[in-house]
Design an enzyme around this catalytic site. Structure first.
Site, short mmCIF file in Angstrom:
data_model
loop_
_atom_site.label_atom_id
_atom_site.label_comp_id
_atom_site.label_asym_id
_atom_site.label_seq_id
_atom_site.Cartn_x
_atom_site.Cartn_y
_atom_site.Cartn_z
N TYR A 184 60.34 46.91 23.27
CA TYR A 184 60.42 45.95 22.16
C TYR A 184 59.56 46.39 20.99
O TYR A 184 58.43 46.85 21.17
CB TYR A 184 59.89 44.58 22.61
N LYS A 239 36.84 29.25 43.91
CA LYS A 239 37.65 28.54 42.92
C LYS A 239 38.69 29.48 42.30
O LYS A 239 38.56 30.73 42.42
CB LYS A 239 36.75 27.97 41.81
N ARG A 249 26.84 22.23 29.62
CA ARG A 249 28.21 22.09 30.07
C ARG A 249 28.22 20.74 30.79
O ARG A 249 28.14 19.72 30.11
CB ARG A 249 28.54 23.28 31.00
N MET A 254 57.77 40.93 29.75
CA MET A 254 57.41 39.80 30.61
C MET A 254 57.32 40.22 32.08
O MET A 254 56.39 39.85 32.78
CB MET A 254 58.43 38.67 30.43
C1 LIG Z 1 31.82 29.90 38.97
C2 LIG Z 1 30.45 29.41 39.22
C3 LIG Z 1 29.52 30.18 39.96
C4 LIG Z 1 29.79 31.62 40.37
O1 LIG Z 1 29.43 32.49 39.33
P1 LIG Z 1 29.58 34.09 39.50
O2 LIG Z 1 29.05 34.65 38.25
O3 LIG Z 1 31.03 34.34 39.69
O4 LIG Z 1 28.79 34.45 40.72
C5 LIG Z 1 28.31 29.61 40.27
N1 LIG Z 1 28.01 28.35 39.86
C6 LIG Z 1 28.85 27.59 39.14
C7 LIG Z 1 28.45 26.23 38.72
C8 LIG Z 1 30.10 28.09 38.79
O5 LIG Z 1 30.93 27.35 38.05
#
Ligand SMILES: *Cc1c(COP(=O)(O)O)cnc(C)c1O
Length: 391
Positions: free
Chosen positions: A283, A45, A143, A331
């Site tokens: 700056y 992701k 969550r 920037m």
């Molecule tokens: C991002 C995520 C992971 C991975 O976690 P890491 O600490 O990066 O290994 C695993 N499970 C879920 C549900 C996540 O959102």
């Protein structure tokens, strides 16, 4: 296997290098850790935590990952469009109006809303296809998740004949990497076991279970179940100092670090100049020279993901030596002091994260300076900067 060549970076102003040998070493380490039977699913992701989803996904397949986990439908579609046929679990929210795309591309979908299940059945029936879901069980992270009261409704709905197949159940730990006290994680694990038992007994004896993120994979074999979700540590980064310490306590025989950072971030010197003493730099005049100063201008700034809070705090590596950042990070530009580094030339390579000579700047070090975690530092390196695989 095809050998990776060193790419030509001469005409790049800033680029990210992905070390194939480091990635291979990490993935092979995790395969040994979980064994051949467990599904090793890599979390790619957010552009593979800033490492570049396409090169990382290719390397993941090359070195034995079984499947992918992503956050969004669009990330899953990118993988399919690039030709990846492996299973992809979408772990985040998919709008009800886009569930047909999940069905059409045969993605696995996290399930925690009744509305999603109802709309998914309609979408799958319309396309005359089946679709696999993984129930997200609430064990204490609060969550996304289905709690014990809501679970029977889902099991009842999923036991009806229909196009939606329950393939997995999973949970996510709230407090496994932020502490060396794992009581909370173990309470979550117990709850997960109890809820999965309930799912198994209510007509899904084959359901796959998964709970482990990187910290859990590294620390607790009993969290591996049939599948693991490996995120940050495939990239050679520890989830936290606490995880590192806990791992070291358990594995005293192993002297060296088992993880190798995969990412380096580099740029080049864009201009060199002499600045007299008692002049302001950048700056806000936050830095004033105390001597004749040799200043190097670098074409990277906070828009590129070099955090502005690193102003006057961090350093970069040039000719194997530390060059401190002077003044505010702009920037697209930052200024560093190279007075004590002999013979710096225009277009000399500069390391922002990574190693040069015997010096190393880690994502953890920069994270510490700005009060965040390594995950955020690497993920926020601007995604438009080229990601190049190096041997
Ligand atoms: C991002 C995520 C992971 C991975 O976690 P890491 O600490 O990066 O290994 C695993 N499970 C879920 C549900 C996540 O959102």
């Amino acid at each position: 296997m095809k050998k990776t060549e060193h790419p030509d970076t001469r005409n790049l102003t800033s680029w990210v290098e992905i070390s194939e040998s480091a990635y291979a070493s990490n993935l092979q380490f995790f395969r040994r850790l979980v064994g051949p039977q467990v599904e090793l699913s890599v979390v790619v992701k957010s552009n593979a935590y800033g490492h570049g989803w396409l090169p990382i996904s290719r390397l993941a397949v090359k070195y034995g990952a079984n499947s992918f986990c992503v956050h969004s439908l669009d990330e899953a579609l990118q993988l399919r469009q690039a030709g990846f046929g492996q299973d992809v679990l979408i772990m985040g929210y998919v709008p009800l109006g886009r569930l047909e795309e999940v069905v059409a591309h045969n993605f696995r979908l996290v399930l925690y809303n009744r509305e999603t299940l109802e709309a998914l059945i309609i979408a799958a029936n319309r396309l005359k296809k089946t679709v696999r879901v993984h129930l997200k069980l609430e064990t204490g992270t609060y969550r996304q998740g289905i709690d014990e009261r809501a679970l029977p409704w889902f099991l009842e709905a999923l036991s009806q004949p229909g196009p939606v197949q329950l393939e997995g159940v999973y949970t996510h730990f709230a407090n496994i990497e932020d502490t060396t006290n794992h009581d909370y994680a173990f309470r979550q694990l117990e709850k997960f076991r109890a809820m999965s038992q309930q799912v198994r007994r209510r007509g899904f004896p084959e359901v796959r279970q998964h709970a482990a993120c990187s910290a859990a994979i590294l620390l607790f074999q009993e969290t591996h179940f049939q599948m693991v979700r490996l995120g940050i540590s495939q990239y050679g980064l520890w989830p936290s100092r606490e995880t590192f310490v806990s791992y070291k306590i358990k594995h005293t025989e192993n002297g060296e670090d088992v993880l190798r950072p995969v990412l380096s971030w580099k740029t080049r010197v864009a201009q060199l100049k002499w600045v007299p003493a008692e002049q302001c730099i950048g700056y806000g005049c936050t830095y004033q020279t105390t001597r004749d100063t040799r200043l190097a201008i670098l074409p990277v700034g906070y828009a590129d993901g070099y955090d502005r809070r690193l102003s006057n705090q961090s350093y970069v590596l040039i000719r194997g030596k530390r060059a401190p950042v002077r003044g505010r990070v702009c920037m697209n530009i930052l200024m560093v002091d190279v007075t004590d580094i002999p013979d710096v030339q225009l277009e000399d390579p500069v390391v922002l994260i990574g190693s040069q000579g015997s010096e190393t700047i880690t994502a953890d070090f920069l994270a510490g300076l700005i009060g965040t975690i390594n995950y955020e530092v690497v993920t926020r390196i601007n995604w438009n900067i080229p990601r190049l695989v190096v041997p």
